[in-house]
Write a protein that holds these residues in place. Sequence first.
Motif, PDB file in Angstrom:
ATOM      1  N   UNK A  59      29.960  -5.878  -9.958  1.00  0.00           N
ATOM      2  CA  UNK A  59      30.591  -5.421 -11.200  1.00  0.00           C
ATOM      3  C   UNK A  59      30.626  -6.783 -12.235  1.00  0.00           C
ATOM      4  N   UNK A  60      30.566  -6.462 -13.318  1.00  0.00           N
ATOM      5  CA  UNK A  60      30.843  -7.765 -14.062  1.00  0.00           C
ATOM      6  C   UNK A  60      31.129  -7.198 -15.701  1.00  0.00           C
ATOM      7  N   UNK A  61      32.115  -8.210 -16.165  1.00  0.00           N
ATOM      8  CA  UNK A  61      32.532  -7.886 -17.610  1.00  0.00           C
ATOM      9  C   UNK A  61      32.304  -9.353 -18.363  1.00  0.00           C
ATOM     10  N   UNK A  62      31.492  -9.419 -19.299  1.00  0.00           N
ATOM     11  CA  UNK A  62      31.067 -10.561 -19.877  1.00  0.00           C
ATOM     12  C   UNK A  62      31.201 -10.589 -21.506  1.00  0.00           C
ATOM     13  N   UNK A  63      31.676 -11.589 -22.043  1.00  0.00           N
ATOM     14  CA  UNK A  63      31.871 -11.836 -23.353  1.00  0.00           C
ATOM     15  C   UNK A  63      31.217 -12.962 -23.797  1.00  0.00           C
ATOM     16  N   UNK A  64      30.342 -12.644 -25.275  1.00  0.00           N
ATOM     17  CA  UNK A  64      29.553 -13.496 -25.940  1.00  0.00           C
ATOM     18  C   UNK A  64      30.108 -13.811 -27.155  1.00  0.00           C
ATOM     19  N   UNK A  65      30.284 -15.140 -27.217  1.00  0.00           N
ATOM     20  CA  UNK A  65      30.926 -15.469 -28.672  1.00  0.00           C
ATOM     21  C   UNK A  65      29.824 -16.164 -29.535  1.00  0.00           C
ATOM     22  N   UNK A  66      29.577 -15.613 -30.780  1.00  0.00           N
ATOM     23  CA  UNK A  66      28.584 -16.434 -31.676  1.00  0.00           C
ATOM     24  C   UNK A  66      29.452 -16.875 -32.791  1.00  0.00           C
ATOM     25  N   UNK A  67      28.835 -16.757 -34.014  1.00  0.00           N
ATOM     26  CA  UNK A  67      29.520 -17.209 -35.301  1.00  0.00           C
ATOM     27  C   UNK A  67      29.495 -16.065 -36.158  1.00  0.00           C
ATOM     28  N   UNK A  68      30.534 -15.921 -36.892  1.00  0.00           N
ATOM     29  CA  UNK A  68      30.475 -14.843 -38.015  1.00  0.00           C
ATOM     30  C   UNK A  68      29.384 -15.010 -39.094  1.00  0.00           C
ATOM     31  N   UNK A  69      29.060 -14.098 -39.642  1.00  0.00           N
ATOM     32  CA  UNK A  69      28.018 -14.286 -40.786  1.00  0.00           C
ATOM     33  C   UNK A  69      28.091 -12.897 -41.495  1.00  0.00           C
ATOM     34  N   UNK A  93      29.202  -2.507 -41.045  1.00  0.00           N
ATOM     35  CA  UNK A  93      27.854  -2.654 -40.654  1.00  0.00           C
ATOM     36  C   UNK A  93      27.229  -3.823 -41.573  1.00  0.00           C
ATOM     37  N   UNK A  94      27.853  -4.416 -42.475  1.00  0.00           N
ATOM     38  CA  UNK A  94      27.263  -5.868 -43.252  1.00  0.00           C
ATOM     39  C   UNK A  94      27.748  -7.127 -42.863  1.00  0.00           C
ATOM     40  N   UNK A  95      28.443  -6.867 -41.651  1.00  0.00           N
ATOM     41  CA  UNK A  95      29.273  -8.292 -41.162  1.00  0.00           C
ATOM     42  C   UNK A  95      28.640  -8.437 -39.728  1.00  0.00           C
ATOM     43  N   UNK A  96      28.050  -9.606 -39.652  1.00  0.00           N
ATOM     44  CA  UNK A  96      27.599 -10.163 -38.468  1.00  0.00           C
ATOM     45  C   UNK A  96      28.947 -10.567 -37.385  1.00  0.00           C
ATOM     46  N   UNK A  97      29.181 -10.054 -36.394  1.00  0.00           N
ATOM     47  CA  UNK A  97      30.342 -10.038 -35.696  1.00  0.00           C
ATOM     48  C   UNK A  97      30.228 -11.511 -34.830  1.00  0.00           C
ATOM     49  N   UNK A  98      31.661 -11.867 -34.489  1.00  0.00           N
ATOM     50  CA  UNK A  98      31.810 -13.227 -33.800  1.00  0.00           C
ATOM     51  C   UNK A  98      31.386 -13.090 -32.509  1.00  0.00           C
ATOM     52  N   UNK A  99      31.928 -11.969 -31.786  1.00  0.00           N
ATOM     53  CA  UNK A  99      31.911 -11.894 -30.397  1.00  0.00           C
ATOM     54  C   UNK A  99      31.381 -10.452 -30.045  1.00  0.00           C
ATOM     55  N   UNK A 100      31.014 -10.267 -28.761  1.00  0.00           N
ATOM     56  CA  UNK A 100      30.324  -8.756 -28.185  1.00  0.00           C
ATOM     57  C   UNK A 100      30.806  -9.314 -26.629  1.00  0.00           C
ATOM     58  N   UNK A 101      31.339  -8.050 -26.069  1.00  0.00           N
ATOM     59  CA  UNK A 101      31.741  -7.903 -24.811  1.00  0.00           C
ATOM     60  C   UNK A 101      31.127  -6.639 -23.985  1.00  0.00           C
ATOM     61  N   UNK A 102      30.564  -6.872 -23.134  1.00  0.00           N
ATOM     62  CA  UNK A 102      29.906  -5.667 -22.432  1.00  0.00           C
ATOM     63  C   UNK A 102      30.131  -5.649 -20.927  1.00  0.00           C
ATOM     64  N   UNK A 103      30.184  -4.696 -20.102  1.00  0.00           N
ATOM     65  CA  UNK A 103      30.416  -4.601 -18.603  1.00  0.00           C
ATOM     66  C   UNK A 103      29.559  -3.562 -17.977  1.00  0.00           C
ATOM     67  N   UNK A 104      29.251  -3.616 -17.010  1.00  0.00           N
ATOM     68  CA  UNK A 104      28.398  -2.857 -16.022  1.00  0.00           C
ATOM     69  C   UNK A 104      28.588  -2.962 -14.462  1.00  0.00           C
ATOM     70  N   UNK A 105      27.578  -2.354 -13.893  1.00  0.00           N
ATOM     71  CA  UNK A 105      27.640  -2.676 -12.288  1.00  0.00           C
ATOM     72  C   UNK A 105      26.008  -2.519 -12.004  1.00  0.00           C
ATOM     73  N   UNK A 152      31.141 -16.089 -21.572  1.00  0.00           N
ATOM     74  CA  UNK A 152      32.495 -16.363 -20.600  1.00  0.00           C
ATOM     75  C   UNK A 152      32.320 -15.107 -19.823  1.00  0.00           C
ATOM     76  N   UNK A 153      32.530 -15.162 -18.353  1.00  0.00           N
ATOM     77  CA  UNK A 153      32.156 -14.217 -17.450  1.00  0.00           C
ATOM     78  C   UNK A 153      33.781 -13.866 -17.051  1.00  0.00           C
ATOM     79  N   UNK A 154      34.228 -12.774 -17.595  1.00  0.00           N
ATOM     80  CA  UNK A 154      35.564 -12.431 -17.543  1.00  0.00           C
ATOM     81  C   UNK A 154      36.090 -11.801 -16.316  1.00  0.00           C
TER      82      UNK A 154
END
Length: 418
Positions: free
Chosen positions: A191-201, A250-262, A295-297
Amino acid sequence: MNILALARAEFPETVRLRRHFHENPELSCREVNTIAFLEAYLKELEIPTVNVPDGGLLGIIDSGKPGKTLLMRADTDALPIAESPENLKEKKVCLSHVPGVSHACGHDGHMAMLLTAGRILAAHKEAFSGKVVLCFERGEEESGDIQNLLPYIVKESGLTIDGCYATHVRWDLPAGKVSITPGAVMGGGCSFVIRLKGTFGHGARPDLANNPMDCFAALYQQLNEFRQRKVDPFECLTFSLGFVHSGEKYNVIPEDLTFGGTARFFSYEKAGKPFADFLKKALAGNAEIYGCEAEIQHMPEALFEARNNPACARLGRKAVEDALGKDALQDPQPWMASESFALFLQEYPGVLAFTGIANPEKGCGANHHTPEFDMDERGLMTGAAMGVAYALAFLNTDFDPEFTPNPEPVERLARRNV
């Protein structure tokens, strides 16, 4: 011993026990009242007990004669699932008294079967040599308290365990049928939960941002393709995501994304470990390419598949045939769900058997971890008899299966989880 007749005579008590546990469920790692009940029950049977803090309960049945020691395990926890008062067809015979918590996986039946087997064995010590250790594991659904239980058994209990046994009820196996097969019978898991941090835009200028969705999309595609590209087609591997969270507008590029799965598999060495290694490698590579921080949470070392010792499976099948008849055996497909008993099977030779509880006429056939899950309690009689049969076969022969324990330190092994 007429094992089936003894199990039949004990059946009313088996049902009483199962319904007590079902009506009084407790969540993983919180089974205080359940363990207290088990301890008091075993003491009434004059079976000495050891309460392992935040681990579980051991009850030791000593025949008084030298011989081997068999550990027989049941799990004790329930699930955070609100129970439906009806199964697939009709009202259930008993319901949880705790709102939002239920034994929707069958651990109530596991405890009832093991106590029944313990009652029979304790009353017939003349029928075997050596010892039987009744092991009630806390927190199986979270593979949590085994971190305390297994190291205690291996290093501190003073017991020399020669083999292990457990049974799990199955929603798709008819009541009255049981199964003991060699090889992998339940899946390992990662199992895993991962956070990706980018840059707002702004959506108008994606070139001025680092969109974590782009990084995620590339990674997700690669993980989906991994099985086809890197795993032997005769091996099994599943991969799925349970959630993806990112952004609000819808018109803002987010700074981060978190996903999890197995991921699930029937061979840690051939599928599970390669997947986990690739996930880490692909994560680092894509993060660099897309200008993100990764970041592997949450990602514990993967849990092994539950792999039955071939010699123990043969012994068990013969024991079932002798005690219950050949017609009692039925071999369902291996089950992709994971089980912490897999870790016991890494330390000791043994089997994870299956006990059938399905009966369409009674509405018993809903999958585990669903509100409608229910069991035909008659199947527990057969399951309890199977446990006694295996114990006698294991303890009363010179049976010495070929087995090499996992060389990992038991503390590390017991932390493996899904």
